[in-house]
Design an enzyme around this catalytic site. Sequence first.
Site, PDB file in Angstrom:
ATOM      1  N   SER A 258       0.933  -1.341  -0.134  1.00  0.00           N
ATOM      2  CA  SER A 258       0.081   0.141  -0.073  1.00  0.00           C
ATOM      3  C   SER A 258       0.572   1.266  -0.007  1.00  0.00           C
ATOM      4  O   SER A 258       1.907   1.287   0.492  1.00  0.00           O
ATOM      5  CB  SER A 258      -0.918   0.055   1.206  1.00  0.00           C
ATOM      6  OG  SER A 258      -0.229   0.241   2.259  1.00  0.00           O
ATOM      7  N   HIS A 259       0.302   2.431  -0.382  1.00  0.00           N
ATOM      8  CA  HIS A 259       0.959   3.501  -0.412  1.00  0.00           C
ATOM      9  C   HIS A 259      -0.258   4.450   0.196  1.00  0.00           C
ATOM     10  O   HIS A 259      -1.111   5.094  -0.326  1.00  0.00           O
ATOM     11  CB  HIS A 259       1.291   4.167  -1.979  1.00  0.00           C
ATOM     12  CG  HIS A 259       1.939   5.300  -2.040  1.00  0.00           C
ATOM     13  ND1 HIS A 259       1.337   6.550  -1.470  1.00  0.00           N
ATOM     14  CD2 HIS A 259       3.158   5.724  -2.389  1.00  0.00           C
ATOM     15  CE1 HIS A 259       2.494   7.442  -1.566  1.00  0.00           C
ATOM     16  NE2 HIS A 259       3.523   6.859  -2.159  1.00  0.00           N
ATOM     17  N   ASN A 260       0.232   4.727   1.450  1.00  0.00           N
ATOM     18  CA  ASN A 260      -0.769   5.680   2.338  1.00  0.00           C
ATOM     19  C   ASN A 260      -0.773   7.190   1.770  1.00  0.00           C
ATOM     20  O   ASN A 260       0.051   7.678   1.270  1.00  0.00           O
ATOM     21  CB  ASN A 260      -0.648   5.598   3.658  1.00  0.00           C
ATOM     22  CG  ASN A 260      -1.373   4.334   4.249  1.00  0.00           C
ATOM     23  OD1 ASN A 260      -1.568   3.429   3.397  1.00  0.00           O
ATOM     24  ND2 ASN A 260      -1.789   4.327   5.192  1.00  0.00           N
TER      25      ASN A 260
END
Length: 990
Positions: free
Chosen positions: A823-825
């Site tokens: 994921s890439h927050n």
Amino acid sequence: MSSRDGPSFSGHLHLKASTIARGHTILAYAAFTVTLAFGLALHYKKIVKNGVAGYPEEWFPSVSATIGDWYPERSIFQILIALTSGPRLALVSLLYFVQRSKDSSLPTVVFVCGIIRTLTCGGWVYITSSDDHDIHDIFMISYIVLNLPWMIGGIYSTSKTCSSVRRKRTIIASAFFLSIGPLVYFFIQHKVHRIPGAYTHYSFFEWGLIFLDVLYDACAEEEFRLNDLHVTVGDSSNGKGSKTIHVGNSPTRYKKSDARVAAAKVEPPNPESWKAIVARIRPYTCFTSDLYLSYIFWSIFTSLIPTLFYFSVWELAIAGSELALFSTLSPIWLSIPPFLEWVRTRGGQTTMQLLSFVGIAAYAFESPLHRLFLVAFATSAAMIPQVVKWSNDPSYQSIITGLGLILASLSKHCNHSNNPVWPIVDKRSGGYNKEGLALGLLALYEFYSRPADELPRNQSDKHDSTSPTVHWLVGALPLGSLIFITHCLLADPSTLISWSWTGYANGRPRGPLPHLHGSLTLLCCSFGLLVALQAMRSSKVHLLSNPLWFAFGSASSYTMYTFRNWHGYLGGLGLALFIMGSFPVVLHNASLTRAAFKTSFTAMVVYCLLALADVWTVAYAFVPGGVYLRERTDLVLMAEMACLSLAFDWPALNRVSRPASISSTVASCARTTFALISITSILATLYRLPSSPPQPFRPGPRILRAGIWTIHFGIDNEGRDSQRRVLNLIRDMELDVVGLLETDLHRTVYGNRDLTRVIIEDMGYNVDLGPGPNSHTWGAVLLSKFPIINSTHHLLPSPHGELAPAIEAVLDVYGTAVTVVVSHNGQEEDPLDRELQSIELARIMSEAYPRPVIYLGYVVTRPHAPRPNPYQILVEDGNVHDVDQDDYDRWCEYILYRGLYRTSYARVSRSTVTDTELQIAQFVLPKHNTGVTNDTQEARYIRSGKEGLPPEHWFPMAYYGNQQHGGANGHFYHVFNTPLYYAIPEDAEI
């Protein structure tokens, strides 16, 4: 018979050409059917067995196993196919005799392909798969690919008087090519996914291709019969007893003069004949040069935005470099009459194109800013002669411009999604800049030196008071939209695939894969342009300006945007066909305006506005007014199609002018180019096809190495493509699972690239691309040496800031299902977004219990930060462990895990590849059907030196060092200056 009636035929042998064709058909079918019968009778279970399974899962043999693996089948087949070779070569030669034309070179191309095709047939017949599997496959694939020009060219070369033959060939060829799709699909299922029974399905289509192939050649029998073609062999009339072969339409037409001509010696060529030869090949040379110059134009044009956006990415805001985009507005200079007149001359166009070549030479400059200045100048120079060409001869230029775009897209397909002459690539990253520049200079010299009658005519000079015209705005809006949508969606063959991709289900991809199916986009683009070509040649171009054609394009656009997987990709293919087929209509429409500079300038304004709007849909958090276009790709698509609609013949517009036809020579060259592009694209795909499924680096001790790396859109600190540098470090660290972030590059601003291509093609990984461009994220990618059972794409809650992507995948790791989350927050400017995103990620990991979990993500939080910061939410609510809770020097990247034994953790410096380090961790799976026996903190933190673990647990020694000394390729273990190692608890079951 008197001498006046010609020589007696009592000493001659007359043979109908149709008999030769029939003999070829009988021998060819006999070779395969007799061999198949013997194989089934003598070695049934042996020929149906393959490397994956045998009888009863596999119950029908492939062609290769039937004809080459066992005696006596192999000998029977080779004898019969050898008898077929004579009639086959004769058939190819006789077809050339019937179809040759002084107006087209296509029959010559078909003849050459037919000869090579026959030789490749001998290759896979006499070198069987048991002799040399690779060589056998190369000849087999080459044979199938050569059927493209052989069949398609044969259809177009068939005389219109033989309409029934053309119709039969069209039906057979269509069935042949449609069979290739499922053939490749089942081959991949067998070879890559190793599914029992898939090879039997593959075999049916393989035998079907054989049947259709011979049936296509059998159509020659009817063509020979309709042309009353005979072959006569006998004594020549020169009285020396020599023999001659005469091919003609009837033996009664054989005259003494024919024999004298056949026996005459060839005179040595004189200077006049050489001039005639040069004059004859000059149109083909002109076409080739124009095509390559079009390729150079598209290469320069598509390199501008990636070059300027390097600065925007580093600033994460408007950096000022965006002004370089307006270099595309250079057609405004055409409003100066003396300059316009000069550019219309051959010298003016040559000068401007030569100046544009600095965009190719810009690769030699190390400074990103210097390269930007040169590329912006080159784009400005390239646009001016290009719009003049469009205005001068829109019919011819529509074909050349479309082919140039397809050629540029093909070069990326063959070169790991990078154009080999872009300034952001060099020799280290797959560039062929010097070679591309040299070929460009040769093409430009040919353009400058060609005869005046070979130059494009000046269409604008033909306008008078009675000529039909359109308003400059009606000509400009479709042209600008066409340029943008072509650049946005068709500049790389895998862009349309990225729009439709959703991951895996039940161990198989739900839709097309870029490295395997990108050639379908190229084939569809070529077919769309071929439709336009045929419409112009047959005076039916009005069908492509019909509103129904626009309705087809609009429906395809809607399908591409709305649906996913194969349905969405089919919509994209329909849009590709529509766009390429509309080139002649749009360029002709734009050429009918009386103010060429105003039309072209406005068109490029439209292009710039659409390009900015497309960026704004995802970069809304960093640009003024971005909120109005946030995630509204649908509005951009609607604007594109609305602008494009003005080029079509709506009743209210009352247009009567149509694009002019093009010469048979240009049509012949274009068809040959279509065939070559199709062949090359398929060969490139097959060449990259993995020969075996991906394998983990350390299967014995059940070790899994994982890493997370934010690679900054594939552009390194010097503004160069970083794919190969990323590959080198992943390969050296021997990572089995990799999460890559900031990877959605299928946008104009990133060059429509695919950062995974070089890694998966050179190293062998399963790949999940994550959410595509129409999901408006910065992208996430999962690479896995293990099979991907299922994967789900998540768009994490983002009410205020940038939309965050996540991939949830279940991997088959040595027989154990392991969940991996990448994921890439969002950034720290939006704390609510980060909190909500962390809650959703924790839910995903928690619900995967008791399955082992590995989290690889970009979080933006301090270690041990309390709620509402992400760290505590992820670790506690997600029921996972930090890879090393004592590492307090982290901010963005984190590795979390559960249900595995962690044995090592390291942080590797980024060098100049990106702005973020690579974090890696090593895990050992518990024994199958068991879990971690002791999950206490004490058991997890039994620290050890590397000597306390077997060598297969050690990370590479070459990366010890620091920034001044040691390391490899600028990378080294930093923060701890060494990997951290952890002992496996004594009671662990592994």
